[in-house]
Design a protein around this motif. Structure first.
Motif, PDB file in Angstrom:
ATOM      1  N   GLY A 194     -45.936 -48.478  46.915  1.00 46.69           N
ATOM      2  CA  GLY A 194     -47.199 -49.517  47.561  1.00 46.69           C
ATOM      3  C   GLY A 194     -47.187 -50.324  46.861  1.00 46.69           C
ATOM      4  O   GLY A 194     -46.605 -51.595  47.361  1.00 46.69           O
ATOM      5  N   TYR A 195     -46.340 -50.780  45.956  1.00 48.46           N
ATOM      6  CA  TYR A 195     -45.429 -51.870  44.738  1.00 48.46           C
ATOM      7  C   TYR A 195     -44.442 -52.725  45.858  1.00 48.46           C
ATOM      8  O   TYR A 195     -44.709 -53.585  46.163  1.00 48.46           O
ATOM      9  CB  TYR A 195     -45.684 -51.381  43.913  1.00 48.46           C
ATOM     10  N   ALA A 196     -43.988 -51.751  45.887  1.00 46.48           N
ATOM     11  CA  ALA A 196     -43.052 -51.719  46.611  1.00 46.48           C
ATOM     12  C   ALA A 196     -43.046 -52.406  48.274  1.00 46.48           C
ATOM     13  O   ALA A 196     -42.012 -52.694  47.986  1.00 46.48           O
ATOM     14  CB  ALA A 196     -41.316 -50.254  46.848  1.00 46.48           C
ATOM     15  N   LEU A 197     -43.984 -51.999  48.908  1.00 46.15           N
ATOM     16  CA  LEU A 197     -43.912 -52.773  50.047  1.00 46.15           C
ATOM     17  C   LEU A 197     -45.146 -53.229  50.465  1.00 46.15           C
ATOM     18  O   LEU A 197     -44.325 -53.932  51.606  1.00 46.15           O
ATOM     19  CB  LEU A 197     -44.336 -50.909  51.302  1.00 46.15           C
ATOM     20  N   GLY A 198     -46.385 -53.099  49.865  1.00 46.55           N
ATOM     21  CA  GLY A 198     -47.680 -53.049  51.007  1.00 46.55           C
ATOM     22  C   GLY A 198     -47.786 -55.013  50.781  1.00 46.55           C
ATOM     23  O   GLY A 198     -47.669 -55.471  49.631  1.00 46.55           O
ATOM     24  N   ALA A 199     -47.424 -55.335  52.296  1.00 43.73           N
ATOM     25  CA  ALA A 199     -48.160 -56.827  51.625  1.00 43.73           C
ATOM     26  C   ALA A 199     -50.243 -56.854  51.756  1.00 43.73           C
ATOM     27  O   ALA A 199     -49.859 -57.650  50.718  1.00 43.73           O
ATOM     28  CB  ALA A 199     -47.887 -57.834  52.926  1.00 43.73           C
ATOM     29  N   GLN A 200     -50.352 -55.614  51.831  1.00 38.96           N
ATOM     30  CA  GLN A 200     -51.242 -55.475  52.051  1.00 38.96           C
ATOM     31  C   GLN A 200     -51.651 -53.866  51.661  1.00 38.96           C
ATOM     32  O   GLN A 200     -51.215 -52.975  51.729  1.00 38.96           O
ATOM     33  CB  GLN A 200     -52.666 -55.647  52.838  1.00 38.96           C
ATOM     34  N   MET A 201     -52.360 -53.334  50.678  1.00 42.69           N
ATOM     35  CA  MET A 201     -53.142 -51.958  50.640  1.00 42.69           C
ATOM     36  C   MET A 201     -54.943 -51.755  50.380  1.00 42.69           C
ATOM     37  O   MET A 201     -55.500 -52.607  50.307  1.00 42.69           O
ATOM     38  CB  MET A 201     -52.312 -52.217  48.884  1.00 42.69           C
ATOM     39  N   LEU A 202     -54.710 -50.771  51.105  1.00 43.91           N
ATOM     40  CA  LEU A 202     -56.352 -50.251  51.677  1.00 43.91           C
ATOM     41  C   LEU A 202     -56.218 -48.899  50.817  1.00 43.91           C
ATOM     42  O   LEU A 202     -55.655 -48.706  50.531  1.00 43.91           O
ATOM     43  CB  LEU A 202     -56.626 -49.854  53.047  1.00 43.91           C
ATOM     44  N   VAL A 203     -57.373 -49.342  49.533  1.00 40.26           N
ATOM     45  CA  VAL A 203     -57.752 -47.963  48.539  1.00 40.26           C
ATOM     46  C   VAL A 203     -59.019 -46.960  48.897  1.00 40.26           C
ATOM     47  O   VAL A 203     -59.431 -48.094  49.859  1.00 40.26           O
ATOM     48  CB  VAL A 203     -58.047 -48.445  47.334  1.00 40.26           C
ATOM     49  N   MET A 204     -58.353 -45.778  49.026  1.00 40.37           N
ATOM     50  CA  MET A 204     -59.439 -45.082  50.327  1.00 40.37           C
ATOM     51  C   MET A 204     -60.198 -44.335  49.406  1.00 40.37           C
ATOM     52  O   MET A 204     -59.059 -43.341  48.608  1.00 40.37           O
ATOM     53  CB  MET A 204     -58.781 -44.507  51.444  1.00 40.37           C
ATOM     54  N   ARG A 205     -60.746 -43.690  49.782  1.00 38.57           N
ATOM     55  CA  ARG A 205     -61.905 -42.247  48.861  1.00 38.57           C
ATOM     56  C   ARG A 205     -62.780 -42.308  50.431  1.00 38.57           C
ATOM     57  O   ARG A 205     -63.613 -42.769  50.268  1.00 38.57           O
ATOM     58  CB  ARG A 205     -62.262 -42.848  47.838  1.00 38.57           C
ATOM     59  N   GLU A 206     -62.874 -40.757  50.096  1.00 37.40           N
ATOM     60  CA  GLU A 206     -63.702 -40.010  50.578  1.00 37.40           C
ATOM     61  C   GLU A 206     -63.759 -40.420  52.046  1.00 37.40           C
ATOM     62  O   GLU A 206     -65.339 -39.898  52.749  1.00 37.40           O
ATOM     63  CB  GLU A 206     -64.990 -39.463  49.558  1.00 37.40           C
ATOM     64  N   GLY A 207     -63.279 -40.460  52.458  1.00 33.61           N
ATOM     65  CA  GLY A 207     -63.103 -41.884  54.269  1.00 33.61           C
ATOM     66  C   GLY A 207     -63.641 -42.894  54.201  1.00 33.61           C
ATOM     67  O   GLY A 207     -63.600 -43.544  54.929  1.00 33.61           O
ATOM     68  N   HIS A 208     -63.547 -44.147  52.703  1.00 36.95           N
ATOM     69  CA  HIS A 208     -64.095 -44.981  53.066  1.00 36.95           C
ATOM     70  C   HIS A 208     -63.067 -45.719  52.356  1.00 36.95           C
ATOM     71  O   HIS A 208     -62.048 -45.031  51.585  1.00 36.95           O
ATOM     72  CB  HIS A 208     -65.107 -45.141  51.921  1.00 36.95           C
ATOM     73  N   VAL A 209     -62.644 -46.674  52.360  1.00 29.93           N
ATOM     74  CA  VAL A 209     -62.164 -48.131  52.001  1.00 29.93           C
ATOM     75  C   VAL A 209     -63.067 -48.240  50.669  1.00 29.93           C
ATOM     76  O   VAL A 209     -63.940 -49.416  51.012  1.00 29.93           O
ATOM     77  CB  VAL A 209     -61.740 -49.087  53.104  1.00 29.93           C
TER      78      VAL A 209
END
Lengths: 314, 220
Positions: A194-209
């Motif tokens: 995520g660090y190396a690539l992400g312009a944006q990151m969505l953190v997901m857990r159990e089907g939700h952001v």
């Protein structure tokens, strides 16, 4: 530009618990990373966008074109969505050579770059006559990306593409992705990726952001204790009023105990310690983790949480 | 001098019947494997039925459906100028009905055995369902389907009951190797019966070996 609102439910069964995906996000040009543990619905999200699975309801719009809209009863088949999907196992057709794999893709959507050009660009010309089983992991991966790009997709979907690759090949993948002009949605459960690539990151857990933002900002300011836990860089300890005291491993101050405890310090007993690429990790009885530069070790320690580094989260 | 004509007729009938089975059976297997439609279970049962019914019962049904009194039989007669029943072409129908279900069952398993990721990858690249089937699914399932074809061929060669019901046992015209052996035994021609039995057995062994080899390679 991708705008997605997706709802999909799976009823509980004897062998699996019920699962509900319920999310909304937009992804602009650049890499958007879907980060989360296994079973959080990351791959399902890619499948819904690619049209491999149908959502219960929602809407997916890519560059102004509606791919799926439950209300308007629009549901483009997978072949008409012009997304490029790079599967976790790459899914190069095993009965075709690499060149034939690319030619197959070029025939379905003519007008893009030629097969030869793509083989050249991804440094695959010399192995183009080989079957996938005769290629190395890195070659398969590049071949799969080349195949997905040949039809000029408007969005690239990558499902854990770096899984099982050594760090050199990972770096190579990251530089390939950085050179793309197509928006990319990348699934990973590796924070470094995520660090190396992400312009944006969505953190997901159990089907939700549960949090959206630039990876660095999320790592520094997790919105909830849950996010802090998922990041795997935070100690999450019970705090007052049902809240959690969160502090990064690297921000905990620890010194071998000599004499009395100073103000703000408490005593801790070292359980394990080991070195890793970034330095040394200390694991104390009770599960407290501390990252520091390698130094002298002892059994009894004085530990302190600098107040400015401590975050109180729900 | 042994009259080999029943063996040649059987080989010809089995070859044509297997060709038909491959086209119609694989198409049918594809629908059963990939599509959800009303009546799928009924189609599946109908396809399985010939495997469990006595061949004479199948032959009886075919006589009703294809006989000279039936509309299908009369349609055939206007097309070709002669009846279908009690011709060597009827033996093909008999062999087909007897052997195609076996092929459908095996081909369905073969098609369902193809990793669906490849099919989704092809769709994602813009391929139509037809293209996915021809370029991806079928080539990936070709060995087990070929093995199923070999088994269907062997079964087509071995049919007795359905053939005798609708094609009869006319020496030199509709007499296949199975009915010829029956005739030979009935009329006390032990030597002829033995020769034909050995020839059929050898053919079957060769075909089964081929089918096994195809299946083994498919697993690799």
């Amino acid at each position: 530009m991708l705008e997605a609102t997706l709802h999909k439910g799976f009823p509980g069964r004897a062998e699996s618990a019920a699962f509900h995906l319920d999310l909304q996000f937009t992804a602009a040009t650049g890499v958007t990373v879907l980060f989360g543990p296994s079973g959080s619905g990351k791959t399902l999200t890619l499948d819904l966008i690619a049209g491999f699975t149908q959502a219960d309801s929602g809407r997916v719009v890519l560059d102004g074109e509606v791919l799926y809209d439950s209300r308007a009863r629009v549901n483009l088949p997978a072949r008409s969505r012009r997304t490029g999907y790079v599967f976790q196992n790459y899914a190069l057709f095993p009965h075709l050579t690499l060149r034939e794999n690319l030619e197959f893709a070029a025939r379905q959507r003519p007008g893009g770059p030629s097969t030869g050009e793509m083989l050249e660009r991804f440094r695959l010309s010399e192995v183009a006559g080989r079957r996938p089983s005769q290629l190395s992991g890195g070659q398969r991966q590049r071949g799969s990306i080349a195949r997905s790009l040949i039809g000029q997709p408007r969005l690239l979907l990558l499902d854990e593409p770096a899984r099982g690759l050594d760090s050199g090949l990972r770096q190579e993948l990251y530089s390939v992705l950085a050179g793309l002009t197509t928006p990319v949605l990348l699934v990973t459960h590796d924070l470094d990726e995520g660090y190396a690539l992400g312009a944006q990151m969505l953190v997901m857990r159990e089907g939700h952001v549960i949090q959206t933002g630039v990876p660095r900002a999320i790592a520094e300011r997790p919105a909830t204790a849950e996010v802090a836990r998922l990041l795997g860089t935070y100690n999450v300890l019970p705090g007052p009023n049902g809240q959690w005291r969160c502090i990064e491993y690297r921000h905990v101050e620890a010194r071998p105990r000599e004499g009395e405890l100073r103000e703000g310090e408490f005593a801790a007993t070292l359980a394990h310690s080991y070195e890793h690429t970034g330095g040394e990790r200390l694991e104390f009885a009770g599960g407290l983790l501390v990252d520091r530069a390698p130094g002298p070790l002892a059994e009894h320690w004085a530990v302190r949480f600098p107040p400015e580094r401590l975050r109180l989260l729900r | 001098m042994t009259d080999w004509s029943p063996l040649w007729l059987s080989l010809r009938v089995a070859a044509i019947s297997t060709g038909m089975s491959l086209v119609i059976g694989v198409w049918c297997a594809y629908w059963l494997a990939n599509r959800d439609f009303r009546g799928k279970e009924i189609l599946d049962s109908l396809v399985t039925l010939p495997l469990v019914l006595p061949p004479t019962v199948l032959g009886y049904y075919l006589l009703i459906v294809l006989g000279r009194e039936s509309s299908l039989g009369q349609f055939y007669e206007t097309l070709t100028g002669g009846p279908l029943v009690f011709t060597w072409q009827a033996a093909i129908v008999a062999a087909f009905v007897h052997s195609a279900p076996l092929l459908v069952k095996s081909a369905r398993a073969a098609l369902e055995g193809v990793d669906s990721t490849y099919e989704w990858a092809a769709r994602n690249l813009g391929a139509t369902e037809w293209r996915v089937f021809w370029s991806i699914t079928l080539p990936l399932a070709r060995r087990p389907i070929a093995a199923a074809g070999a088994l269907a061929f062997a079964r087509a060669m071995g049919d007795f009951g359905v053939t005798i019901m609708i094609a009869g046992n006319i020496p030199g015209r509709t007499q296949t190797v199975a009915t010829a052996i029956y005739d030979a035994v009935e009329s006390g021609q032990g030597a002829l019966a033995r020769t034909l039995v050995i020839a059929v057995s050898l053919t079957a062994v060769v075909i089964l070996t081929l089918a096994n080899r195809l299946n083994r390679k498919a697993e690799c």
